[in-house]
Design a protein around this motif. Structure first.
Motif, short mmCIF file in Angstrom:
data_model
loop_
_atom_site.label_atom_id
_atom_site.label_comp_id
_atom_site.label_asym_id
_atom_site.label_seq_id
_atom_site.Cartn_x
_atom_site.Cartn_y
_atom_site.Cartn_z
N ALA A 70 51.00 59.64 24.19
CA ALA A 70 51.96 60.29 23.16
C ALA A 70 51.60 61.78 24.83
CB ALA A 70 52.57 61.17 22.34
N ILE A 71 49.95 62.36 24.54
CA ILE A 71 49.56 63.37 25.03
C ILE A 71 49.70 62.81 26.70
CG2 ILE A 71 47.83 65.09 26.13
CD1 ILE A 71 47.15 64.51 22.51
N SER A 72 48.98 61.03 27.34
CA SER A 72 48.96 61.29 28.53
C SER A 72 50.55 60.43 29.30
CB SER A 72 48.46 59.49 28.50
OG SER A 72 47.72 58.83 29.69
N LEU A 73 51.41 60.72 28.03
CA LEU A 73 53.01 60.95 28.77
C LEU A 73 53.63 61.66 29.16
CD1 LEU A 73 54.40 57.69 26.45
CD2 LEU A 73 53.85 57.61 28.94
N ALA A 74 53.33 62.96 28.22
CA ALA A 74 53.47 64.32 28.20
C ALA A 74 52.88 64.80 29.72
CB ALA A 74 53.60 65.02 27.25
N ARG A 75 52.01 64.38 29.80
CA ARG A 75 50.77 65.06 30.73
C ARG A 75 51.75 64.34 32.38
NH1 ARG A 75 44.65 64.34 28.74
NH2 ARG A 75 44.28 66.24 28.11
N ASP A 76 52.42 63.57 32.42
CA ASP A 76 52.73 62.67 33.44
C ASP A 76 53.84 62.89 33.62
OD1 ASP A 76 49.90 61.59 34.46
OD2 ASP A 76 49.69 59.59 33.07
N PHE A 77 54.64 63.26 32.77
CA PHE A 77 56.42 62.85 32.86
C PHE A 77 56.64 64.49 32.75
CE2 PHE A 77 55.11 58.90 32.51
CZ PHE A 77 55.11 58.54 33.73
N TRP A 78 55.95 66.03 32.06
CA TRP A 78 56.59 66.93 31.54
C TRP A 78 55.62 68.12 32.79
CZ3 TRP A 78 55.73 67.36 25.64
CH2 TRP A 78 57.23 65.85 25.04
N PRO A 79 56.65 68.40 32.67
CA PRO A 79 58.66 68.82 33.01
C PRO A 79 59.12 67.22 33.36
CG PRO A 79 58.06 70.70 33.77
CD PRO A 79 56.93 69.53 34.09
N GLY A 80 60.24 66.66 32.55
CA GLY A 80 60.99 65.46 33.01
C GLY A 80 61.45 64.61 32.51
N PRO A 81 62.57 64.03 32.59
CA PRO A 81 63.60 63.74 31.82
C PRO A 81 63.12 62.16 30.87
CG PRO A 81 63.17 62.27 34.12
CD PRO A 81 62.75 63.83 34.02
N MET A 82 62.07 62.73 29.78
CA MET A 82 61.54 62.23 29.03
C MET A 82 61.50 62.69 27.71
SD MET A 82 57.50 60.23 28.58
CE MET A 82 56.97 62.47 28.21
N THR A 83 62.36 61.78 26.29
CA THR A 83 62.04 62.53 24.95
C THR A 83 60.65 61.61 24.54
OG1 THR A 83 63.62 63.33 25.25
CG2 THR A 83 63.29 63.24 22.80
N LEU A 84 59.77 63.11 23.49
CA LEU A 84 59.48 62.30 22.72
C LEU A 84 59.55 61.88 21.36
CD1 LEU A 84 55.63 62.76 24.41
CD2 LEU A 84 57.07 60.79 24.73
N VAL A 85 59.55 60.81 20.86
CA VAL A 85 59.95 60.96 19.52
C VAL A 85 58.51 61.25 18.50
CG1 VAL A 85 61.24 60.28 17.59
CG2 VAL A 85 61.87 59.99 19.72
N ILE A 86 58.11 62.00 17.79
CA ILE A 86 56.94 61.97 17.06
C ILE A 86 57.16 62.33 15.69
CG2 ILE A 86 55.37 62.46 18.78
CD1 ILE A 86 56.31 65.59 18.52
N ARG A 87 55.90 62.32 15.01
CA ARG A 87 56.16 62.50 13.57
C ARG A 87 56.60 64.25 13.29
NH1 ARG A 87 57.62 58.09 10.12
NH2 ARG A 87 56.33 56.51 11.31
N ARG A 88 57.23 64.75 12.46
CA ARG A 88 57.09 66.40 12.70
C ARG A 88 56.43 67.39 11.46
NH1 ARG A 88 62.37 66.51 8.15
NH2 ARG A 88 61.85 66.63 6.97
#
Length: 325
Positions: A70-88
């Protein structure tokens, strides 16, 4: 931005543009403010909202655990059109998550959205809960005028609509479940399965993949699509729907609206609503074209769905849902 941020902190609503669609925002930590979103949209209160934040640096404030992918996805695509669903974490309350133990987080890639989020953070705001700025189940707005048409009568003089021009993407964000050992797409969007695989080095599947053979279908290899356990925005079978009836992959009749790639002949008496030249353009103008059908009082819109992978998958996902009544 300072005025809009202050309105949010005071418990009011602010509609604002993102690169995907316009959102209707409220202070994600204020239960009464968030309740105004549900009221204005006519949205079921067990349907979760996405929390928008200014940077991935605050992800840990909202999450109980963030996996490495998830950290990898955030680094690559944020800011951007992606929402990550995580344990709250405890910061994400039931009134935002729909009573689930997960929360959706996104950093949008629009200067107005980011400016609002940064201004809100400067006065103590933790995040802005924001679904699309339309009545529940209808077509998402991709310009400020559509927000006024959808929600103008449901907002008060204390609320605000920020006009940031037309949205660049035109379809809602990709939603990715990051609660398991591997990411899983819950709603397709501009961040595609191929992009996620490359970012994480994890081969994943998707519960919402439509192949060329499935057009206009709702099955994969003859099997029904699996419905995810986690509730997310846009997960209902009937969604993104104009007032007009949407028919898929048929020959349009005189008097019917028609959306298809450029080069496809409309036929005499058919009302051409859009003829995009690329899949990206198709996504960008789709909701505007569906709204145009309602504005013209059309009863039926025929859409020839784009084939292939990439954002075409998201387009077909939205159209299949829009076609169900």
């Amino acid at each position: 931005m300072a005025d809009a941020a202050a309105k949010l902190l005071a418990g009011n609503l602010v509609a604002f543009p993102t690169e995907t669609v316009y959102g209707l925002g409220a202070d994600a930590c204020n239960a009464e403010a968030v309740a105004k979103i549900y009221s204005a949209k006519g949205r079921p209160t067990d349907h979760p909202l996405i929390v928008h934040v200014a940077s991935m640096g605050v992800l840990s404030e909202w999450a109980d655990h963030v996996p490495e992918y998830a950290i990898s996805l955030a680094r690559d695509f944020w800011p951007g059109p992606m929402t990550l669903v995580i344990r709250r974490s405890k910061l994400a309350r039931d009134f935002v998550t729909g009573g689930q133990d997960t929360v959706g987080i996104r950093v949008p890639a629009h200067p107005v959205a980011l400016g609002l989020l940064e201004a809100f953070a400067q006065i103590g705001g933790k995040g802005i809960a924001a679904p699309s700025a339309n009545r529940f189940g209808s077509v998402s707005p991709t310009n400020a005028q559509a927000v006024v048409a959808e929600l103008g009568e449901y907002l008060t003089y204390q609320d605000r609509i920020l006009d940031g021009g037309p949205c660049d993407v035109g379809l809602e964000s990709t939603i990715i479940d990051c609660t398991g050992d591997a990411p899983e797409i819950l709603r397709p969007g501009a961040i595609t399965e191929e992009m996620i695989n490359k970012s994480t080095n994890i081969k994943i599947g998707s519960k919402f993949v439509y192949t060329d053979e499935d057009l206009p279908g709702i099955t994969i290899n003859g099997k029904p699509i699996e419905i995810q356990a986690i509730r997310v925005s846009g997960s209902l079978e009937n969604h993104y729907s104009p007032k007009a009836t949407v028919l898929l992959d048929q020959s349009p009749l005189p008097g019917q609206g028609f959306i298809a790639m450029a080069g496809v002949v409309s036929g005499e008496g058919v009302i051409r609503l859009a003829e995009p030249t690329t899949h990206d353009e198709f996504a960008r103008i789709l909701y505007t074209a569906l709204r145009a059908a309602d504005e013209q009082g059309l009863e039926t819109v025929v859409v020839l769905q784009p084939k292939g992978t990439g954002i075409a998958v998201a387009i077909r996902d939205r159209l299949v849902k829009a076609s169900r009544k």
